[in-house]
Design a protein around this motif. Structure first.
Motif, PDB file in Angstrom:
ATOM      1  N   SER A  84       0.847  -1.179   0.000  1.00 23.57           N
ATOM      2  CA  SER A  84       0.000   0.000   0.000  1.00 23.57           C
ATOM      3  C   SER A  84       0.884   1.229   0.000  1.00 23.57           C
ATOM      4  O   SER A  84       1.761   1.370   0.838  1.00 23.57           O
ATOM      5  N   ALA A  85       0.644   2.140  -0.945  1.00 24.67           N
ATOM      6  CA  ALA A  85       1.445   3.351  -1.034  1.00 24.67           C
ATOM      7  C   ALA A  85       1.095   4.289   0.115  1.00 24.67           C
ATOM      8  O   ALA A  85      -0.016   4.275   0.626  1.00 24.67           O
ATOM      9  N   HIS A  86       2.066   5.092   0.550  1.00 26.01           N
ATOM     10  CA  HIS A  86       1.817   6.077   1.594  1.00 26.01           C
ATOM     11  C   HIS A  86       2.295   7.437   1.108  1.00 26.01           C
ATOM     12  O   HIS A  86       3.058   7.537   0.154  1.00 26.01           O
ATOM     13  N   ASN A  87       1.821   8.485   1.770  1.00 25.18           N
ATOM     14  CA  ASN A  87       2.234   9.829   1.400  1.00 25.18           C
ATOM     15  C   ASN A  87       2.596  10.643   2.640  1.00 25.18           C
ATOM     16  O   ASN A  87       2.612  10.117   3.756  1.00 25.18           O
ATOM     17  N   THR A 102       8.532   3.120  10.915  1.00 22.39           N
ATOM     18  CA  THR A 102       9.774   2.388  10.683  1.00 22.39           C
ATOM     19  C   THR A 102       9.801   1.810   9.272  1.00 22.39           C
ATOM     20  O   THR A 102      10.816   1.897   8.566  1.00 22.39           O
ATOM     21  N   SER A 103       8.685   1.234   8.842  1.00 18.48           N
ATOM     22  CA  SER A 103       8.625   0.636   7.496  1.00 18.48           C
ATOM     23  C   SER A 103       8.683   1.698   6.403  1.00 18.48           C
ATOM     24  O   SER A 103       9.087   1.411   5.278  1.00 18.48           O
ATOM     25  N   TRP A 104       8.288   2.927   6.741  1.00 15.48           N
ATOM     26  CA  TRP A 104       8.333   4.031   5.774  1.00 15.48           C
ATOM     27  C   TRP A 104       9.657   4.793   5.833  1.00 15.48           C
ATOM     28  O   TRP A 104       9.821   5.807   5.144  1.00 15.48           O
ATOM     29  N   ASP A 105      10.593   4.333   6.661  1.00 14.35           N
ATOM     30  CA  ASP A 105      11.876   5.024   6.848  1.00 14.35           C
ATOM     31  C   ASP A 105      11.673   6.459   7.328  1.00 14.35           C
ATOM     32  O   ASP A 105      12.387   7.387   6.913  1.00 14.35           O
ATOM     33  N   ASP A 127      -2.302   5.688   2.555  1.00 14.92           N
ATOM     34  CA  ASP A 127      -2.117   4.318   3.039  1.00 14.92           C
ATOM     35  C   ASP A 127      -3.438   3.766   3.554  1.00 14.92           C
ATOM     36  O   ASP A 127      -4.085   4.372   4.418  1.00 14.92           O
ATOM     37  N   ARG A 128      -3.828   2.619   3.042  1.00 17.10           N
ATOM     38  CA  ARG A 128      -5.128   2.036   3.381  1.00 17.10           C
ATOM     39  C   ARG A 128      -5.237   1.703   4.862  1.00 17.10           C
ATOM     40  O   ARG A 128      -6.266   1.970   5.494  1.00 17.10           O
ATOM     41  N   SER A 129      -4.188   1.136   5.440  1.00 15.96           N
ATOM     42  CA  SER A 129      -4.238   0.772   6.854  1.00 15.96           C
ATOM     43  C   SER A 129      -4.332   2.002   7.753  1.00 15.96           C
ATOM     44  O   SER A 129      -5.061   2.002   8.748  1.00 15.96           O
ATOM     45  N   ALA A 130      -3.588   3.053   7.399  1.00 12.34           N
ATOM     46  CA  ALA A 130      -3.632   4.288   8.185  1.00 12.34           C
ATOM     47  C   ALA A 130      -5.012   4.933   8.097  1.00 12.34           C
ATOM     48  O   ALA A 130      -5.540   5.424   9.106  1.00 12.34           O
TER      49      ALA A 130
END
Length: 208
Positions: A55-58, A114-117, A181-184
């Motif tokens: 899932s992409a995040h911004n 953490t996963s998104w650095d 991000d879908r989970s967020a």
């Protein structure tokens, strides 16, 4: 003559047996047969790994997580105070539920960062006056709450937590509209639902 016929009959039987054996071998070993193809296909489907569901995040997702961690952490600190200072059983129950819901979310939010650095806010060393998130208490508010007990604590806790929850709902709505991000976004939706219900619950306790 009899010997010849016997030999011919024996030869014919042998030829028939050989032909039958060759036919059976061909049917059993034909990789192009429907049964063989179906078996191979089913085996390949069963062993093939499922595609990764990334899932992409911004930037809005990162901001949501970095802001919600200290926001949740402050709510947990407030809930911890209620365990020993509140006089109302309802307030103590509400505080315990808030801690139970928000403490695990802090870990989830930290894992996403953490996963998104991205930088994870330091836990356990909060400067309450240094945060500009909606609903965050100032240092003086927290100090007042720490010194209160009994019914005075109950009232202060409920009033401050209502504002705190309203801030969290505001932040969650921003994530729902701007995040990727879908989970967020799912967590934001859950926060809106649960904390809006708790706001209603706390206002009813204040009216009693």
């Amino acid at each position: 003559m009899t010997s010849y016929r016997h030999a011919a009959r024996t030869a014919a039987i042998a030829a028939a047996v050989t032909a039958a054996a060759l036919t059976l071998a061909a049917c059993g070993g034909d990789n192009g047969s429907p049964s063989s193809t179906a078996s191979t296909s089913a085996s390949s489907s069963a062993s093939a790994p499922a595609p990764a569901a990334g899932s992409a995040h911004n930037a809005a997702d990162v901001s949501f997580a970095q802001s919600m961690i200290p926001h949740h952490q402050q709510a947990v600190e407030m809930a911890d105070l209620a365990a020993t200072r509140a006089s109302s059983a309802e307030v103590k129950k509400l505080a315990a539920e808030i801690k139970k819901a928000q403490a695990p979310e802090i870990k989830t939010l930290s894992g996403w960062l953490t996963s998104w650095d991205a930088q994870v806010p330091t836990q356990g060393s909060m400067d309450h006056s240094g945060h500009s998130m909606p609903g965050m208490m100032a240092e003086g508010d927290m100090s007042t709450l720490e010194k209160a007990s009994g019914p005075a604590f109950d009232t202060a806790f409920l009033k401050l937590m209502v504002k705190h929850h309203e801030g969290a709902v505001e932040m969650a709505r921003t994530e729902k509209s701007d995040g990727a991000d879908r989970s967020a976004k799912d967590m934001a939706g859950a926060i809106i639902t649960s904390q809006s219900a708790e706001i209603t619950r706390m206002n009813k306790l204040l009216d009693q």
